[in-house]
Scaffold this motif. Structure first.
Motif, short mmCIF file in Angstrom:
data_model
loop_
_atom_site.label_atom_id
_atom_site.label_comp_id
_atom_site.label_asym_id
_atom_site.label_seq_id
_atom_site.Cartn_x
_atom_site.Cartn_y
_atom_site.Cartn_z
N ASN A 244 1.03 -1.05 -0.02
CA ASN A 244 -0.03 -0.08 0.07
C ASN A 244 0.87 1.23 0.05
O ASN A 244 2.11 1.17 0.14
CB ASN A 244 -0.87 0.02 1.11
CG ASN A 244 -2.00 -1.22 1.15
OD1 ASN A 244 -2.40 -1.38 0.15
ND2 ASN A 244 -2.04 -1.76 2.45
N PRO A 245 0.25 2.35 -0.32
CA PRO A 245 1.11 3.43 -0.35
C PRO A 245 1.62 4.09 0.98
O PRO A 245 0.98 3.82 1.97
CB PRO A 245 0.03 4.66 -1.03
CG PRO A 245 -0.85 3.94 -1.70
CD PRO A 245 -0.97 2.64 -0.94
N VAL A 246 2.76 4.45 1.13
CA VAL A 246 3.57 4.91 2.27
C VAL A 246 3.96 6.39 2.08
O VAL A 246 4.66 6.79 1.37
CB VAL A 246 4.89 4.10 2.71
CG1 VAL A 246 5.23 4.51 4.00
CG2 VAL A 246 4.53 2.47 2.74
N LYS A 247 3.40 7.17 3.14
CA LYS A 247 3.67 8.44 3.09
C LYS A 247 4.92 8.83 3.63
O LYS A 247 5.36 8.61 4.86
CB LYS A 247 2.56 9.46 4.03
CG LYS A 247 2.82 10.93 3.59
CD LYS A 247 1.69 11.74 4.35
CE LYS A 247 1.41 13.29 3.86
NZ LYS A 247 2.70 13.99 4.13
N ILE A 248 5.92 9.48 2.80
CA ILE A 248 7.27 9.75 3.17
C ILE A 248 7.49 11.40 3.10
O ILE A 248 7.54 11.83 1.90
CB ILE A 248 8.42 9.06 2.44
CG1 ILE A 248 8.11 7.56 2.49
CG2 ILE A 248 9.77 9.39 2.96
CD1 ILE A 248 8.00 6.71 3.75
N GLU A 249 7.38 12.06 4.34
CA GLU A 249 7.64 13.69 4.11
C GLU A 249 6.34 13.92 3.20
O GLU A 249 5.27 13.67 3.48
CB GLU A 249 8.81 14.06 3.68
CG GLU A 249 9.86 13.56 4.69
CD GLU A 249 11.45 13.85 4.33
OE1 GLU A 249 11.38 14.32 3.13
OE2 GLU A 249 12.25 13.77 5.14
N ASP A 250 6.57 14.68 1.99
CA ASP A 250 5.52 15.26 1.44
C ASP A 250 5.28 14.35 -0.01
O ASP A 250 4.61 14.89 -0.97
CB ASP A 250 5.85 16.86 0.78
CG ASP A 250 7.17 16.69 0.06
OD1 ASP A 250 7.97 15.68 0.09
OD2 ASP A 250 7.26 17.73 -0.48
N LYS A 251 5.70 13.30 -0.07
CA LYS A 251 5.61 12.34 -1.06
C LYS A 251 5.03 11.05 -0.53
O LYS A 251 4.90 10.69 0.56
CB LYS A 251 7.22 11.93 -1.76
CG LYS A 251 7.89 13.16 -2.10
CD LYS A 251 7.37 13.68 -3.36
CE LYS A 251 8.35 14.94 -3.79
NZ LYS A 251 7.74 15.68 -4.82
N TYR A 252 4.54 10.21 -1.49
CA TYR A 252 4.13 8.66 -1.31
C TYR A 252 4.76 7.92 -2.35
O TYR A 252 5.15 8.12 -3.30
CB TYR A 252 2.77 8.85 -1.75
CG TYR A 252 1.55 9.62 -0.97
CD1 TYR A 252 0.77 9.28 0.22
CD2 TYR A 252 1.82 11.04 -1.15
CE1 TYR A 252 0.14 10.02 0.76
CE2 TYR A 252 0.83 11.86 -0.35
CZ TYR A 252 0.05 11.24 0.76
OH TYR A 252 -0.71 12.04 1.65
N CYS A 253 5.05 6.71 -1.51
CA CYS A 253 6.01 5.52 -2.07
C CYS A 253 5.06 4.36 -2.06
O CYS A 253 4.21 4.11 -1.29
CB CYS A 253 7.21 5.52 -1.33
SG CYS A 253 8.40 6.74 -1.41
N VAL A 254 5.23 3.49 -3.15
CA VAL A 254 4.83 2.23 -3.62
C VAL A 254 6.12 1.40 -3.50
O VAL A 254 6.86 1.43 -4.48
CB VAL A 254 3.92 2.02 -4.55
CG1 VAL A 254 3.36 0.75 -5.00
CG2 VAL A 254 2.70 3.02 -4.45
#
Length: 306
Positions: A244-254
């Protein structure tokens, strides 16, 4: 009234002079004698300031203060050892390249936005640039004499490396490693949609054309680690599965897990570099301790009790 004002001003001036003299006296107080050299309170204070600047490369804020406090009790012993080493360097007519001192100063200056800020930080610690240059020059002198007396004489034999490897094989095992695709997207909606479509089986290459993404390949294991929020998400993935997407600071990672590399025992050839370094450093520390003990034994050292 005028006489009273003059008298008050005179008393204030006398108090200021006494305070200044007391401060100078405190700085000039001898805390130790090492052969023909004396170590004053100012030497100790300057050494603490220098260590602060050195440690600021690795520590900041509260962590820096904790580190400084942890070494304060050993500072005088360290300063005495440094004096003994410097005396030995002088006796052996050790010289240094002044360009190395200038290069180190320039390296320290680069940590500051401007030169005035660098000079201001020095002043706040009771130092000027000449004090810093002196300390750096002494560091190089100590390094050179230690290199001459100890480091250059250390030999690590191949049979020592082999013996250490055979006795400690369990230590030379890699951690399980995971290979991942890390896909970064700008917002939550894009990340949710991208994750959903990748889970459905669409190809990463096709999705990368339709979404504004950045794709990186990363490896992680217990030895390297990841941020907790990432590790908790990717740690439960099987090969080929998508997070699932993970919020990292002001971005989102898959993340997509591509492979799990099991732990393995390293060969002697793969391990010999680290083993050589470990044995060398052990011999170096042992040689330095023995050398310093000998210098202390043959020197006059007196520490002030007050």
């Amino acid at each position: 009234m005028l006489k009273r004002v003059v008298l008050i001003l005179a008393l204030v001036a006398i108090c200021d002079m006494r305070y200044a003299n007391a401060k100078i006296y405190a700085q000039d107080k001898i805390v130790a004698v090492v052969n023909n050299d004396v170590i004053t309170q100012k030497d100790l204070d300057d050494f603490a300031s220098f260590m602060r600047m050195q440690l600021s490369r690795e520590y900041r804020g509260e962590a820096l203060e904790i580190k400084i406090e942890s070494i304060k009790k050993d500072m005088l012993d360290k300063l005495i050892e440094d004096r003994l080493i410097l005396q030995e360097a002088k006796n052996n007519k050790i010289v240094i390249d002044e360009s190395r001192v200038k290069a180190r100063i320039n390296e320290i200056k680069k940590r500051y936005p401007t030169d005035p800020e660098f000079q201001s930080d020095l002043a706040n610690q009771g130092m000027v640039q000449a004090d810093l240059e002196k300390k750096i020059r002494e560091q190089f002198l100590m390094y050179n004499i230690i290199d001459l007396k100890i480091r250059s004489k250390i030999i690590v034999r191949p049979d020592e490396v082999t013996h250490f490897y055979n006795e400690n094989k369990k230590e030379f095992v890699t951690f399980e490693e995971r290979e991942l695709d890390a896909i970064t997207l700008e917002n939550s909606d894009q990340a949710d949609s991208f994750s959903y479509n990748l889970k459905r089986g669409e190809k990463l290459e096709d999705l990368a054309v339709r979404y504004p993404v950045t794709i990186n390949k990363i490896n992680f294991s217990e030895s390297t680690g990841l941020r907790k929020e990432i590790e908790s998400e990717v740690g439960k993935l099987g090969v080929g599965e998508v997070s699932n997407p993970v919020k990292i600071e002001d971005k989102y990672c898959v993340f997509r897990l591509n492979a799990i590399i099991p732990p393995k025992e390293l060969s002697l050839l793969e391990s010999q570099g680290k083993i050589h370094e470990f044995i060398f450093n052990s011999k170096m520390q042992e040689g330095l301790t023995k050398w310093l003990d000998e210098l202390k034994k043959n020197s006059y050292i007196k520490i002030s009790q007050n």
